[in-house]
Design a protein around this motif. Structure first.
Motif, PDB file in Angstrom:
ATOM      1  N   LEU A  25      -8.238   5.271  -2.416  1.00  8.96           N
ATOM      2  CA  LEU A  25      -7.295   5.349  -1.413  1.00  8.96           C
ATOM      3  C   LEU A  25      -6.367   6.597  -1.778  1.00  8.96           C
ATOM      4  N   VAL A  73      -4.628   1.816   7.106  1.00  2.00           N
ATOM      5  CA  VAL A  73      -5.185   0.619   5.913  1.00  2.00           C
ATOM      6  C   VAL A  73      -5.327  -0.244   7.272  1.00  2.00           C
ATOM      7  N   THR A 127      -3.994  -2.431  -5.588  1.00  2.00           N
ATOM      8  CA  THR A 127      -2.726  -1.068  -4.894  1.00  2.00           C
ATOM      9  C   THR A 127      -1.738  -0.466  -6.122  1.00  2.00           C
ATOM     10  N   TRP A 130       2.119   1.631  -2.084  1.00  2.00           N
ATOM     11  CA  TRP A 130       1.991   1.845  -0.756  1.00  2.00           C
ATOM     12  C   TRP A 130       2.422   0.535  -0.199  1.00  2.00           C
ATOM     13  N   THR A 177      -5.781   1.737  -4.241  1.00  2.00           N
ATOM     14  CA  THR A 177      -4.585   2.686  -3.490  1.00  2.00           C
ATOM     15  C   THR A 177      -3.332   3.223  -4.312  1.00  2.00           C
TER      16      THR A 177
END
Length: 400
Positions: A25, A73, A127, A130, A177
């Motif tokens: 993502l 999210v 991640t 984010w 992410t």
């Protein structure tokens, strides 16, 4: 031959989710729905042509960075995940939240982001930036994460995502992410039509093209790429900014927060309903005002709920008008977001990969529906109440 190819496509369509799928993502902050054509993002256009592109991604209210990234999210409106603006006041806590405060105090967040949902069900997550992804929400973070640092080279983010996806199976994340801020930064400074924004779009477009190529050529697991943005961007004018000090607000009765597109008044402890009503009336009677006062009916329709983080009075501007605390000599034209009912606020949603039905068509939709879609791709069960609806994006998944 054609019949064989059709049968092969049907086979992969039915079996795509039989394998464990991976989701990457990527958020491109401030990437407006029409920037692909406007600023010639060739690689992102090619990914859209290989998969599915929505007509637009509608941000939650307000169309600000932190509440929208959290809604993407979590599948929840800001009133439910807790981050109701980039900056706001909580009357119960008698504290102000400023962007990123959840990293030091995760009690600002009342939610279950996708990386937590995955980790709680035995799926590793990663991640590379984010908003609030470093916060220890529900007592934990993703298995892999970076503390936010603006100077981090954008190409390093691509390299790290690929490196994570090349890890041995036991260590490899299945939800990753990534985040790029430069398009938003240039949009604020120069406005959405500027050549600086085009340069930023093409820079990120090149990186996304490299990421897509490497996901297909270097990674041995089935990866589905999702490209989103939290909001769009629209021009604002320095000569139409409202000086917050010109507003007749009794600050002995109210805490105030200037959110640029909104100016919010929170009643202090001891401020009465009559005093709130009188303050509202005083603002309504201002001559030649270039703002409106949000009604509870409108706010409710936008997912806002009563609570300590809901302002008692919200003044709302419409582009190109904004609120400012800066002196006239330091005000500049530029761009911003935070409005609603304005098509310029729409972001992008594009997805492509082995589990995606590339023949699907997608209208504009709210970003709260992305979370259950990702959960379905990953084979995760929802563990909390959400506002998103899994049916909205169900046609995008190949096993339907």
């Amino acid at each position: 031959m054609k019949r064989f190819l059709l049968s092969l496509c049907l086979f992969f369509s039915l079996t795509a989710l039989a394998e464990e799928q991976t989701v990457v993502l990527i958020s491109i902050d401030g990437f407006r729905h029409d920037y692909i054509e406007k600023h010639d993002a060739k690689n992102i256009r090619a990914i859209a042509e290989a998969g599915v592109r929505a007509e637009g991604l509608i941000p939650v209210y307000p169309s600000k960075t932190f509440p929208n990234h959290l809604s993407i999210v979590t599948g929840q409106y800001p009133a439910n995940h807790g981050i109701v603006d980039n900056n706001f006041y909580d009357k119960e806590r008698q504290q102000r939240y400023r962007m990123g405060d959840g990293v030091e105090d995760s009690t600002w967040l009342t939610t279950l982001p996708i990386w937590n949902l995955a980790e709680f069900q035995g799926v590793k997550a990663a991640t590379f930036f984010w908003p609030e992804s470093e916060a220890r929400i529900n007592g934990r973070t993703a298995s892999y994460y970076y503390n936010y640092s603006t100077p981090t080279p954008n190409r390093q983010r691509v390299e790290q995502i690929i490196d994570w996806l090349k890890l041995p199976a036991a260590a490899r994340p299945r939800i990753v992410t990534g985040y790029f801020s430069v398009v938003d930064t240039m949009g604020h400074r120069f406005g959405p039509d500027a050549h600086q924004v085009k340069g930023a779009v093409q820079h990120v477009d090149q990186l996304i093209g490299e990421l897509w190529q490497r996901l297909n050529n270097e990674v041995d697991v089935p990866v589905n790429l999702i490209l989103v943005s939290d909001h769009g961007m629209t021009p604002i004018k320095a000569d139409q900014m409202i000086d917050e000090d010109s507003l007749p607000v009794d600050k002995s009765l109210f805490e105030t927060v200037n959110s640029q597109t909104r100016f919010m008044l929170y009643a202090k402890e001891g401020t009465t309903e009559a005093q709130i009503a009188a303050q509202r009336e005083r603002l309504l009677k201002l001559p030649n005002k270039t703002f409106s006062i949000e009604s509870n009916q409108v706010l409710s329709s936008l997912g806002v709920k009563p609570g300590p983080r809901k302002a008692d009075i919200i003044l709302a501007a419409e582009a190109p008008v904004t609120f400012t605390g800066r002196p006239p000599e330091s005000r500049k034209d530029g761009g911003t977001h935070g409005f609603y009912g304005n098509r310029d606020m729409d972001g992008i949603f594009i997805t492509a990969g082995p589990a995606i039905n590339a023949n699907a068509e997608l209208d504009r939709f709210s970003n709260i529906h992305i979370y259950p879609f990702m959960a379905e791709l990953l084979g995760l069960e929802l563990m909390t109440e959400i506002d998103g609806d899994s049916e909205v994006l169900a046609p995008l998944i190949n096993n339907n």
